[in-house]
Design a protein around this motif. Sequence first.
Motif, PDB file in Angstrom:
ATOM      1  N   ALA A  61       0.828  -1.210   0.000  1.00  0.00           N
ATOM      2  CA  ALA A  61       0.000   0.000   0.000  1.00  0.00           C
ATOM      3  C   ALA A  61       0.865   1.263   0.000  1.00  0.00           C
ATOM      4  O   ALA A  61       0.597   2.208  -0.753  1.00  0.00           O
ATOM      5  N   LYS A  62       1.895   1.278   0.822  1.00  0.00           N
ATOM      6  CA  LYS A  62       2.765   2.452   0.892  1.00  0.00           C
ATOM      7  C   LYS A  62       3.579   2.613  -0.393  1.00  0.00           C
ATOM      8  O   LYS A  62       3.831   3.743  -0.834  1.00  0.00           O
ATOM      9  N   ALA A  63       3.975   1.508  -0.998  1.00  0.00           N
ATOM     10  CA  ALA A  63       4.705   1.572  -2.265  1.00  0.00           C
ATOM     11  C   ALA A  63       3.800   2.125  -3.370  1.00  0.00           C
ATOM     12  O   ALA A  63       4.240   2.939  -4.197  1.00  0.00           O
ATOM     13  N   LYS A  64       2.555   1.706  -3.387  1.00  0.00           N
ATOM     14  CA  LYS A  64       1.596   2.243  -4.372  1.00  0.00           C
ATOM     15  C   LYS A  64       1.428   3.739  -4.191  1.00  0.00           C
ATOM     16  O   LYS A  64       1.373   4.484  -5.171  1.00  0.00           O
ATOM     17  N   GLU A  65       1.349   4.184  -2.942  1.00  0.00           N
ATOM     18  CA  GLU A  65       1.244   5.623  -2.667  1.00  0.00           C
ATOM     19  C   GLU A  65       2.436   6.383  -3.227  1.00  0.00           C
ATOM     20  O   GLU A  65       2.301   7.534  -3.628  1.00  0.00           O
ATOM     21  N   LYS A  66       3.600   5.742  -3.245  1.00  0.00           N
ATOM     22  CA  LYS A  66       4.822   6.362  -3.761  1.00  0.00           C
ATOM     23  C   LYS A  66       4.923   6.275  -5.286  1.00  0.00           C
ATOM     24  O   LYS A  66       5.860   6.780  -5.877  1.00  0.00           O
ATOM     25  N   GLY A  67       3.971   5.584  -5.906  1.00  0.00           N
ATOM     26  CA  GLY A  67       3.990   5.457  -7.357  1.00  0.00           C
ATOM     27  C   GLY A  67       4.810   4.287  -7.879  1.00  0.00           C
ATOM     28  O   GLY A  67       5.094   4.215  -9.076  1.00  0.00           O
ATOM     29  N   ILE A  68       5.183   3.370  -6.997  1.00  0.00           N
ATOM     30  CA  ILE A  68       5.926   2.178  -7.425  1.00  0.00           C
ATOM     31  C   ILE A  68       5.005   1.357  -8.332  1.00  0.00           C
ATOM     32  O   ILE A  68       3.851   1.128  -8.016  1.00  0.00           O
ATOM     33  N   ILE A  69       5.540   0.912  -9.453  1.00  0.00           N
ATOM     34  CA  ILE A  69       4.786   0.094 -10.411  1.00  0.00           C
ATOM     35  C   ILE A  69       4.907  -1.367  -9.987  1.00  0.00           C
ATOM     36  O   ILE A  69       6.014  -1.854  -9.742  1.00  0.00           O
ATOM     37  N   SER A 109      10.614  -1.018  -4.326  1.00  0.00           N
ATOM     38  CA  SER A 109      10.464  -0.201  -3.123  1.00  0.00           C
ATOM     39  C   SER A 109      11.532  -0.655  -2.128  1.00  0.00           C
ATOM     40  O   SER A 109      12.104  -1.741  -2.261  1.00  0.00           O
ATOM     41  N   PHE A 110      11.788   0.191  -1.145  1.00  0.00           N
ATOM     42  CA  PHE A 110      12.853  -0.081  -0.179  1.00  0.00           C
ATOM     43  C   PHE A 110      12.388   0.263   1.231  1.00  0.00           C
ATOM     44  O   PHE A 110      11.614   1.200   1.430  1.00  0.00           O
ATOM     45  N   THR A 111      12.893  -0.488   2.195  1.00  0.00           N
ATOM     46  CA  THR A 111      12.761  -0.127   3.602  1.00  0.00           C
ATOM     47  C   THR A 111      14.152  -0.091   4.199  1.00  0.00           C
ATOM     48  O   THR A 111      15.010  -0.917   3.858  1.00  0.00           O
ATOM     49  N   TYR A 112      14.393   0.883   5.071  1.00  0.00           N
ATOM     50  CA  TYR A 112      15.690   0.970   5.737  1.00  0.00           C
ATOM     51  C   TYR A 112      15.638   0.009   6.910  1.00  0.00           C
ATOM     52  O   TYR A 112      15.111   0.313   7.976  1.00  0.00           O
ATOM     53  N   GLY A 113      16.130  -1.176   6.665  1.00  0.00           N
ATOM     54  CA  GLY A 113      15.994  -2.298   7.574  1.00  0.00           C
ATOM     55  C   GLY A 113      14.972  -3.265   7.011  1.00  0.00           C
ATOM     56  O   GLY A 113      14.276  -2.965   6.033  1.00  0.00           O
ATOM     57  N   ASP A 114      14.883  -4.425   7.599  1.00  0.00           N
ATOM     58  CA  ASP A 114      13.898  -5.420   7.190  1.00  0.00           C
ATOM     59  C   ASP A 114      12.498  -4.833   7.384  1.00  0.00           C
ATOM     60  O   ASP A 114      12.240  -4.134   8.362  1.00  0.00           O
ATOM     61  N   SER A 115      11.611  -5.131   6.474  1.00  0.00           N
ATOM     62  CA  SER A 115      10.267  -4.556   6.559  1.00  0.00           C
ATOM     63  C   SER A 115       9.497  -5.006   7.799  1.00  0.00           C
ATOM     64  O   SER A 115       8.662  -4.250   8.310  1.00  0.00           O
ATOM     65  N   TYR A 136      13.646   4.468  -5.136  1.00  0.00           N
ATOM     66  CA  TYR A 136      15.088   4.333  -5.342  1.00  0.00           C
ATOM     67  C   TYR A 136      15.808   5.652  -5.040  1.00  0.00           C
ATOM     68  O   TYR A 136      16.811   5.667  -4.309  1.00  0.00           O
ATOM     69  N   GLU A 137      15.308   6.750  -5.576  1.00  0.00           N
ATOM     70  CA  GLU A 137      15.947   8.040  -5.355  1.00  0.00           C
ATOM     71  C   GLU A 137      15.939   8.406  -3.874  1.00  0.00           C
ATOM     72  O   GLU A 137      16.929   8.945  -3.350  1.00  0.00           O
ATOM     73  N   GLU A 138      14.836   8.114  -3.197  1.00  0.00           N
ATOM     74  CA  GLU A 138      14.744   8.433  -1.770  1.00  0.00           C
ATOM     75  C   GLU A 138      15.696   7.585  -0.935  1.00  0.00           C
ATOM     76  O   GLU A 138      16.324   8.096   0.005  1.00  0.00           O
ATOM     77  N   ILE A 139      15.836   6.309  -1.264  1.00  0.00           N
ATOM     78  CA  ILE A 139      16.719   5.463  -0.457  1.00  0.00           C
ATOM     79  C   ILE A 139      18.179   5.877  -0.628  1.00  0.00           C
ATOM     80  O   ILE A 139      18.976   5.772   0.309  1.00  0.00           O
ATOM     81  N   LEU A 140      18.515   6.397  -1.800  1.00  0.00           N
ATOM     82  CA  LEU A 140      19.886   6.893  -1.996  1.00  0.00           C
ATOM     83  C   LEU A 140      20.187   8.033  -1.022  1.00  0.00           C
ATOM     84  O   LEU A 140      21.288   8.100  -0.457  1.00  0.00           O
ATOM     85  N   SER A 141      19.214   8.906  -0.802  1.00  0.00           N
ATOM     86  CA  SER A 141      19.397  10.011   0.164  1.00  0.00           C
ATOM     87  C   SER A 141      19.516   9.487   1.591  1.00  0.00           C
ATOM     88  O   SER A 141      20.330   9.988   2.378  1.00  0.00           O
ATOM     89  N   ILE A 142      18.723   8.480   1.922  1.00  0.00           N
ATOM     90  CA  ILE A 142      18.789   7.898   3.264  1.00  0.00           C
ATOM     91  C   ILE A 142      20.138   7.198   3.472  1.00  0.00           C
ATOM     92  O   ILE A 142      20.745   7.297   4.543  1.00  0.00           O
ATOM     93  N   ILE A 143      20.620   6.508   2.439  1.00  0.00           N
ATOM     94  CA  ILE A 143      21.939   5.859   2.534  1.00  0.00           C
ATOM     95  C   ILE A 143      23.025   6.906   2.717  1.00  0.00           C
ATOM     96  O   ILE A 143      23.948   6.727   3.520  1.00  0.00           O
TER      97      ILE A 143
END
Length: 189
Positions: A61-69, A109-115, A136-143
């Motif tokens: 659901a959260k990935a869909k909100e982010k526009g993940i296909i 989609s990505f989670t910082y840590g196990d989902s 992907y772009e957001e996780i690069l910033s978190i990394i």
Amino acid sequence: MYLFHYYDKRSGPFRSLTMLSNDDALAILEKIKKERPNSFASQRDMNYIVNRSNCEAIVRAKAKEKGIIMDIESPYYFVIGACDWLKSWYEYPEIISIPIGEFDTSKISFTYGDSMPTFSPRVNDGKEYRKKVYTYEEILSIIEKYGLPQEWNVDGAKGPERYIEAQVWTNSPVERYKCAAEFFGKSEI
């Protein structure tokens, strides 16, 4: 950057209990408990299937909100970078690493840590990456901000995050790697 998929060589890669019916998933979990007593999965209680499915629904659901296909209902699970700790989950560990460039990152989609701990109601430490799914772009910033958990939390003493989980919502290029792995090694479970 590479995405890594860890698995037991007797099972083969890219198998997920959430891709099965609840009854089939429970039967497989029971079989793992009997036949692979030293594996991480054998330590899971029978509520794991329900908990994992619920967590996956939240991530979806959260990935869909982010526009993940999403081409598929249940994702393939990977981690960003190598994580030696994940080898300890399996009696006969194997690894497939795939360059991120082979993926359409709009389908990951990505989670910082196990989902599971990321969305667990028991983990409430206020860290900004809890209860969040990233593109992907957001996780690069978190990394860039926090680094890879497997580098700063090798033993798990600093929290539940031990790696960055990637949920791949497509069969491409996974199927090609799955076929190659099955060609070179026999899958049983």
